[in-house]
Design a protein around this motif. Structure first.
Motif, PDB file in Angstrom:
ATOM      1  N   LYS A 228      -2.403 -14.963  29.390  1.00 45.58           N
ATOM      2  CA  LYS A 228      -1.746 -16.245  29.635  1.00 45.58           C
ATOM      3  C   LYS A 228      -2.011 -16.730  31.055  1.00 45.58           C
ATOM      4  O   LYS A 228      -2.248 -17.925  31.288  1.00 45.58           O
ATOM      5  CB  LYS A 228      -0.247 -16.117  29.378  1.00 45.58           C
ATOM      6  CG  LYS A 228       0.100 -15.959  27.904  1.00 45.58           C
ATOM      7  CD  LYS A 228       1.597 -15.745  27.706  1.00 45.58           C
ATOM      8  CE  LYS A 228       1.924 -15.572  26.223  1.00 45.58           C
ATOM      9  NZ  LYS A 228       3.371 -15.288  26.002  1.00 45.58           N
ATOM     10  N   GLN A 230      -4.610 -15.972  32.872  1.00 43.47           N
ATOM     11  CA  GLN A 230      -6.015 -16.369  32.936  1.00 43.47           C
ATOM     12  C   GLN A 230      -6.225 -17.763  32.358  1.00 43.47           C
ATOM     13  O   GLN A 230      -7.025 -18.553  32.872  1.00 43.47           O
ATOM     14  CB  GLN A 230      -6.880 -15.347  32.196  1.00 43.47           C
ATOM     15  CG  GLN A 230      -6.998 -14.021  32.912  1.00 43.47           C
ATOM     16  CD  GLN A 230      -7.737 -12.971  32.103  1.00 43.47           C
ATOM     17  OE1 GLN A 230      -7.605 -12.900  30.881  1.00 43.47           O
ATOM     18  NE2 GLN A 230      -8.526 -12.149  32.771  1.00 43.47           N
ATOM     19  N   ARG A 231      -5.502 -18.079  31.294  1.00 47.20           N
ATOM     20  CA  ARG A 231      -5.641 -19.406  30.698  1.00 47.20           C
ATOM     21  C   ARG A 231      -5.091 -20.508  31.609  1.00 47.20           C
ATOM     22  O   ARG A 231      -5.567 -21.643  31.567  1.00 47.20           O
ATOM     23  CB  ARG A 231      -4.962 -19.439  29.328  1.00 47.20           C
ATOM     24  CG  ARG A 231      -5.725 -18.657  28.263  1.00 47.20           C
ATOM     25  CD  ARG A 231      -5.259 -18.974  26.867  1.00 47.20           C
ATOM     26  NE  ARG A 231      -3.975 -18.385  26.545  1.00 47.20           N
ATOM     27  CZ  ARG A 231      -3.823 -17.161  26.034  1.00 47.20           C
ATOM     28  NH1 ARG A 231      -4.870 -16.392  25.803  1.00 47.20           N
ATOM     29  NH2 ARG A 231      -2.609 -16.707  25.736  1.00 47.20           N
ATOM     30  N   ARG A 232      -4.110 -20.167  32.429  1.00 50.21           N
ATOM     31  CA  ARG A 232      -3.556 -21.163  33.343  1.00 50.21           C
ATOM     32  C   ARG A 232      -4.481 -21.433  34.527  1.00 50.21           C
ATOM     33  O   ARG A 232      -4.422 -22.509  35.126  1.00 50.21           O
ATOM     34  CB  ARG A 232      -2.198 -20.683  33.877  1.00 50.21           C
ATOM     35  CG  ARG A 232      -1.088 -20.651  32.835  1.00 50.21           C
ATOM     36  CD  ARG A 232       0.255 -20.422  33.505  1.00 50.21           C
ATOM     37  NE  ARG A 232       1.326 -20.219  32.532  1.00 50.21           N
ATOM     38  CZ  ARG A 232       1.846 -19.035  32.224  1.00 50.21           C
ATOM     39  NH1 ARG A 232       1.388 -17.942  32.830  1.00 50.21           N
ATOM     40  NH2 ARG A 232       2.818 -18.925  31.334  1.00 50.21           N
ATOM     41  N   ASN A 234      -8.001 -20.804  34.574  1.00 43.97           N
ATOM     42  CA  ASN A 234      -9.410 -20.983  34.225  1.00 43.97           C
ATOM     43  C   ASN A 234      -9.545 -22.162  33.269  1.00 43.97           C
ATOM     44  O   ASN A 234      -8.577 -22.617  32.680  1.00 43.97           O
ATOM     45  CB  ASN A 234      -9.970 -19.714  33.568  1.00 43.97           C
ATOM     46  CG  ASN A 234     -10.051 -18.558  34.532  1.00 43.97           C
ATOM     47  OD1 ASN A 234     -11.023 -18.397  35.249  1.00 43.97           O
ATOM     48  ND2 ASN A 234      -9.009 -17.727  34.565  1.00 43.97           N
ATOM     49  N   GLY A 239     -10.677 -19.864  28.814  1.00 44.17           N
ATOM     50  CA  GLY A 239      -9.452 -19.701  28.051  1.00 44.17           C
ATOM     51  C   GLY A 239      -9.727 -19.227  26.638  1.00 44.17           C
ATOM     52  O   GLY A 239      -9.015 -18.370  26.096  1.00 44.17           O
ATOM     53  N   THR A 242     -10.333 -15.467  26.377  1.00 41.23           N
ATOM     54  CA  THR A 242      -9.162 -14.580  26.361  1.00 41.23           C
ATOM     55  C   THR A 242      -8.627 -14.354  24.960  1.00 41.23           C
ATOM     56  O   THR A 242      -7.800 -13.465  24.743  1.00 41.23           O
ATOM     57  CB  THR A 242      -8.020 -15.147  27.232  1.00 41.23           C
ATOM     58  OG1 THR A 242      -7.475 -16.321  26.605  1.00 41.23           O
ATOM     59  CG2 THR A 242      -8.498 -15.492  28.630  1.00 41.23           C
TER      60      THR A 242
END
Length: 256
Positions: A228, A230-232, A234, A239, A242
């Motif tokens: 989560k 990493q998605r915020r 990148n 995203g 992940t």
């Protein structure tokens, strides 16, 4: 010539070739802020109160090294690629409580009962002789010591990640990423087909092997907080990455 030796050298050469661009590839560099905090939290929770004597296996370019060291631990960062170690040493030049060691993570040659904790990120799937490696880690860990593993099943997308894998494959055909060498690339593929975990690594496979080596209190932690974060931090492409593979965190103890 010993087949395992050949495979080990192929793995060493592969990572050495990737060393100069490794930090540009998603999943290896750890961005400051939310992502770094997400990676550091399991270390804070499961390595013990600092300062512990911690061995980081397969340290690569020293991204995880920074997080463990910043928590206040005395860190030995081990890797068998001198090219990777050169980058890690440059990143952390002059820091106290930190030494770098060129050695094989599967056969460390470190003294018996010399570490309070051992951790590794994305190493276990590459082990050529995993049972021997786990026995070695048990040997060099002090009674009551802790093991922390970040890894995943890189052999194939998870059932819930197949849609993301299809989108990424299309994206890569239209606009190849020069720095990302995904787990399904040709370079990975030729190595993976020769590895014990070449067809996949799961927590359920790993836990009994560690138990056989003597570890107990083996638990699975969720990797979701890291994904989560990493998605915020990148873009959409990373995203999606992940979501492709089943990743997990494992903790264990040496009885003591």
């Amino acid at each position: 010539m010993n087949t395992n030796y050949d495979l080990t050298e192929d793995i060493r050469n592969y990572w050495s070739r990737r060393s100069k661009t490794f930090d540009f590839a998603f999943g290896h560099r750890i961005a400051a802020g939310r992502e770094a905090e997400a990676w550091a939290q399991p270390m804070r929770d499961h390595l013990g109160e600092p300062p512990c004597r911690v061995l980081e296996l397969a340290c690569g370019t020293g991204e995880v090294t920074r997080l463990v060291h910043d928590l206040g631990h005395d860190v030995t960062a081990l890797d068998f690629s001198e090219d990777m170690l050169a980058i890690a040493r440059a990143k952390h030049a002059g820091k106290p409580r930190l030494r770098f060691l060129m050695a094989d993570a599967g056969r460390t040659m470190e003294p018996d009962e010399s570490y309070d904790a051992i951790l590794c990120r994305h190493l276990v799937w590459t082990l050529v002789e995993p049972e021997a490696a786990f026995a070695d880690w048990f040997r060099i860990m002090r009674p009551g010591g802790r093991l922390l593993i970040f890894d995943g099943n890189w052999a194939k997308p998870s059932p819930s990640g197949r849609w993301a894998a299809h989108l990424l494959a299309l994206w890569d055909r239209l606009s190849p990423d020069p720095h990302y060498d995904g787990a399904m690339s040709d370079a990975h593929g030729t190595i993976m087909e020769r590895l014990p975990f070449g067809k996949g690594l799961t927590f359920d496979m790993l836990a009994p092997m560690l138990a056989d080596a003597g570890f107990n209190m083996i638990e699975r932690l969720s990797h979701d907080p890291i994904a989560k974060a990493q998605r915020r931090t990148n873009g959409l492409r990373n995203g999606l990455r992940t979501r492709v593979y089943d990743r997990f965190i494992l903790t264990a103890r040496k009885p003591g």
